[in-house]
Design a protein around this motif. Structure first.
Motif: not given
Length: 207
Positions: A4-5, A54, A56, A170-171, A189, A191
């Protein structure tokens, strides 16, 4: 295990274009014909699931559109990862105001911010003053994402936030934890793997 970001998202636009209604539709799938104007800003959260791995989470700041609150806006869009600039398709002046907000974001926000231009109130298409062609041409020229929505019917609302989620980087380093929330999320973002998902929280911020 899914990851989850967390990203900070700000809504900007002239008063009465439907910013709060868009957020209410996205977060709670509700619509209120008689919403009062936002004072300062309102804070909500909601998640978008992109795939099995994933998630968000958006921390959403819904800012007031009245001119007297304009000076507060930088406090909310500073360090934002993404912004939705809303205009009312039935009010030509609202697109001019949206252009002003976009210029401000381009000058003062993080250079990597993802900006979406959103024309709201497609349920009132008979009263349309801003054509799709005009708005899309402007969005293309400025490198913006562009959408049309109806907070009243729900048309296109989830698509806006899903598309933004897909465009965000998403990194984030796996070493980041919940302690790195907030401004630390500005570029990559946070994590939030192993964090509990919070949906639909709604807190007023009468700043």
């Amino acid at each position: 295990m899914s990851k989850q970001f967390q990203f900070k998202l700000v809504l900007l636009g002239e008063s009465a274009v439907g910013k709060s209604s868009l957020v209410l539709r996205f977060v709670k799938d509700q619509f209120d014909d008689y919403r009062e104007s936002t004072i300062g800003a309102a804070f909500l959260t909601q998640t978008v699931t992109l795939d099995d791995q994933t998630i968000v989470k958006f921390e959403i700041w819904d800012t007031a559109g009245q001119e007297r609150y304009k000076s507060l806006a930088p406090m909310y869009y500073r360090n934002a990862n993404c912004a939705v600039v809303v205009y009312d398709i039935t009010q030509a002046s609202s697109l001019d105001k949206a252009r002003t907000w976009i210029r401000e974001l381009q000058r003062q926000a993080d250079p990597s911010i993802v900006i979406a231009l959103c024309g709201n109130k497609t349920d009132l298409t008979a009263r349309r003053q801003i054509t799709q062609e005009e708005a899309k041409k402007y969005a293309d020229e400025e490198g913006l994402m562009w959408f049309e929505t109806s907070a009243k019917t729900g048309e296109g609302v989830s698509e806006v936030f899903t598309a933004i989620a897909k465009k965000l980087p998403l990194s984030a380093p796996s070493s980041r934890t919940s302690a790195a929330r907030g401004t630390a999320a500005a570029r990559q973002g946070v994590d939030l793997n192993r964090q509990t998902t919070t949906q639909g929280s709604n807190e007023a911020c009468n700043c």
